[in-house]
Structures are given as C-alpha cells and as structure tokens.
Design an enzyme around this catalytic site. Structure first.
Site, PDB file in Angstrom:
ATOM      1  N   LYS A 158      23.905 -49.967  48.521  1.00 56.30           N
ATOM      2  CA  LYS A 158      25.003 -49.915  49.502  1.00 56.30           C
ATOM      3  C   LYS A 158      24.615 -50.701  50.760  1.00 56.30           C
ATOM      4  CE  LYS A 158      26.611 -45.578  47.566  1.00 56.30           C
ATOM      5  NZ  LYS A 158      26.568 -44.104  47.605  1.00 56.30           N
ATOM      6  N   GLN A 160      24.346 -39.288  51.523  1.00 55.48           N
ATOM      7  CA  GLN A 160      24.160 -39.471  50.083  1.00 55.48           C
ATOM      8  C   GLN A 160      24.030 -38.114  49.391  1.00 55.48           C
ATOM      9  OE1 GLN A 160      24.291 -42.453  48.364  1.00 55.48           O
ATOM     10  NE2 GLN A 160      24.208 -41.179  46.542  1.00 55.48           N
ATOM     11  N   ASP A 198      33.179 -41.819  52.907  1.00 63.49           N
ATOM     12  CA  ASP A 198      33.111 -41.328  51.530  1.00 63.49           C
ATOM     13  C   ASP A 198      34.357 -40.515  51.176  1.00 63.49           C
ATOM     14  OD1 ASP A 198      31.142 -42.148  49.818  1.00 63.49           O
ATOM     15  OD2 ASP A 198      29.627 -40.731  50.545  1.00 63.49           O
TER      16      ASP A 198
END
Ligand code: NDP
Length: 295
Positions: free
Chosen positions: A54, A98, A121
């Site tokens: 990412k 994450q 996200d």
C-alpha cells in the site's frame, strides 16, 4: 463458451494513472499533497507485506505515506492516542489501521476513533451503518468490495433486478459487497458456513462474488452458464512444480469455471490490484474533503 477475462491488473493500472494525475492537479491547484497514514500492530508477515504494498502504491501515485508501527503487545490507549493524533494532522487525509489487530485490542474502539473524514478503509461503524441504510451514502466505501463493484461495472453488468449471490459475510468483504449490490437494485443472497446447498444457491446467480478463503471451492457445476464471477479469494497453496514451492489461487476453480461463466476475474490479477487502487482513490477523496473544508 469461454468467459471474458476481467483484467483487474489492467483496470487498476488505468485507475492508478488517473489518480496520479488528480494528485498532481491537487498539489498544483491547492498546494495539498494527499497523505495516507498506516498503522500496523504486531509482526504478522502478511499484514507487513500488505502495508508495504500500500505504501509503495501511494509513492507511485504521488501520495505521501506515513508508516506507524507498534509491537504486538501495544496497549489499547497508545494505539488510540496515535489515531487521534493522526486525526488532527493536516498532512494526513487517510488513516488505515491494518487488520487483523492482535486479540487483546478492541478493534471496534480503534476503528471508531478514526475520523469519519479520514476513514479510507470505510470500516468506521458510521460509514458501515450508512452503507446498510437506504438512501444514505457513506463517505468512504470499503476498498475490496468497492473494487468488486468497479470490476462488475467494467464488465458491463446489468445490476437492476439481477440475482446476485455473495459467498461469505465478513465485515470487510462479503457483507459490504452484499450491501453495495442491494444499493444497485440486485436481489442478493448471502451465503456462509451454515448455508445448506451452497452449489444450488450459487447456480441461481447472475452475479457470483466468492469471498470464503477456501482454495478453488467454487466448481464449474456451481455456476449458471453466462454468469459473471468475481473471485475475491486469495489463498496460498503448496505447489512443488513452482520454484517457490507455492502459488496463489482464488476461491474459484478458474480453469473449469471460465468454460461456463460469461465473464470472470482471475486470482491473482483480479480483485487484489483493485483493492489498492480503491485505497488510493479514497485517500484522494480524503484530501478533497479537506480542501473543501470538511476534513
Ligand atoms: P473471512 O474468513 O473473514 O470470512 C470468510 C467467510 O466465508 C465467512 O463469512 C464464512 O462464514 C464463509 N465461509 C467459510 N467457509 C465456508 C464454507 N465452507 N462454505 C460457505 N461459507 C464459508 O474471510 P475474508 O472475507 O476476510 O476473506 C475472504 C477471502 O478473500 C480470503 O481468501 C481472503 O484472502 C480474500 N481477500 C482478498 C482481498 C483482496 O484484496 N484481494 C482482501 C480481503 C480478503 P461464517 O461467517 O459462517 O464463518
């Protein structure tokens, strides 16, 4: 009939180039460089590799990336404090925590601490709640299911009234994918580990989204001829014929299913690259919200 292959790698590359252009434009017009902060807790090798990918994708698109790491035993308050600092940092337009987090941490509390306007996200409970409601739009859509929808659009799928079956009901893939399909007026069945007659449910699908985490589970006789099949699965399997000793496969038996489906994504090379492209798109959106005074 052999299915049309939906090339996620090529579609994602095109989107990433478009995003890179918009990033440049934002810098020249507003003096703002979009920035993504990543928060990684623990030493999970898969998570480390996802975060690296990412960050690399951000750099290629001209997006700043700020990596933050904690040891596996990090206390809840330290992680939440960092998230709050990032919420207040004007250089940060997206915050990615994450997942999965180590078991001792309260995932919901940490995700809830992320500013709604930086929730790239799309996992903040308010964004998920809006996704579940009719007539409400989340500020950010979770990246993997968003990528699934873009692939379906690129394949020219008619959503209205289509029978869609989603295999899997996880918070990050199956459930939001089902909600997005409902928003597009598909009739959606969500299958999971207690579903009776999985092959029979799948055979009803005009659109089949597989997100179960079982290598090549979906067989050719589970698929309606002409259906569009999106394979979210990404599973590492032993393969002595490969020099690495393993290879990656999806949740769909690609070689057999492509002879039945109308269109299909490969895995790798389908949803995976789209997930990253959608993260970049969401980070750019975070910066756009900030420029508009909403960040
Ligand atoms: P989870 O393990 O969180 O969820 C799996 C889902 O599949 C659950 O809802 C589970 O049901 C269901 N399931 C498990 N076994 C069966 C079975 N035998 N029959 C029917 N349903 C079953 O996985 P994720 O959603 O996180 O991921 C799914 C796949 O997608 C994985 O291969 C993962 O690697 C991949 N993935 C890929 C991404 C990408 O960017 N390409 C991103 C995220 C995930 P129940 O709820 O009843 O337990």
């Amino acid at each position: 009939m052999t299915a049309t292959i939906i090339d996620g790698t090529a579609i994602a590359a095109r989107l990433r180039a478009e995003i890179a252009d918009k990033v440049k434009q934002m810098e020249s017009e507003h003096g703002v460089r979009p920035g993504l902060a990543t928060v990684l807790v623990g030493e999970n090798p898969a998570s480390q590799s996802y975060v690296r990918m990412k960050q690399k994708a951000c750099e290629k698109a001209g997006i700043a990336s700020f990596g933050h790491r904690f040891p596996a035993d990090a206390p809840q308050d330290e992680v939440e404090t960092l998230v709050k600092e990032l919420n207040a940092d004007p250089q940060v337009h997206g915050i990615l925590v994450q997942l999965p987090l180590p078991k001792h941490l309260d995932e919901e509390a940490i995700l809830s601490a992320v500013s709604l306007h930086k929730d790239v996200d799309g996992f903040h409970p308010v964004n998920i709640g809006r996704l579940a409601m009719k007539g409400r739009d989340p500020l950010f859509i979770p990246c993997t299911p968003h990528g699934v929808m873009v692939l379906l659009e690129e394949a020219g799928v008619e959503f209205e009234g289509a029978q869609a079956v989603v295999l899997g009901r996880s918070n990050i893939v199956g459930m939001p994918a089902a909600m997005l399909l409902i928003h597009r007026n598909a009739t959606v069945t969500v299958c999971h580990s207690r579903t009776k007659d999985l092959p029979g449910e799948c055979r009803k699908a005009d659109i089949l989204v597989a997100a179960v985490g079982h290598p090549q589970m979906v067989k050719a006789d589970w698929v309606k001829p002409g259906a569009v099949v999106i394979d979210v699965g990404s599973n590492k399997v032993d393969d002595p014929t490969d020099e690495r000793g393993y290879r990656w496969v999806g949740d769909v038996d690609f070689e057999a299913v492509k002879e039945v489906a109308g269109a299909i994504t490969p895995s790798p090379g389908g949803v995976g690259p789209m997930t990253i492209a959608m993260l970049l798109k969401n980070t750019l959106r975070g910066a756009e919200l900030a420029v508009a005074g909403q960040g």
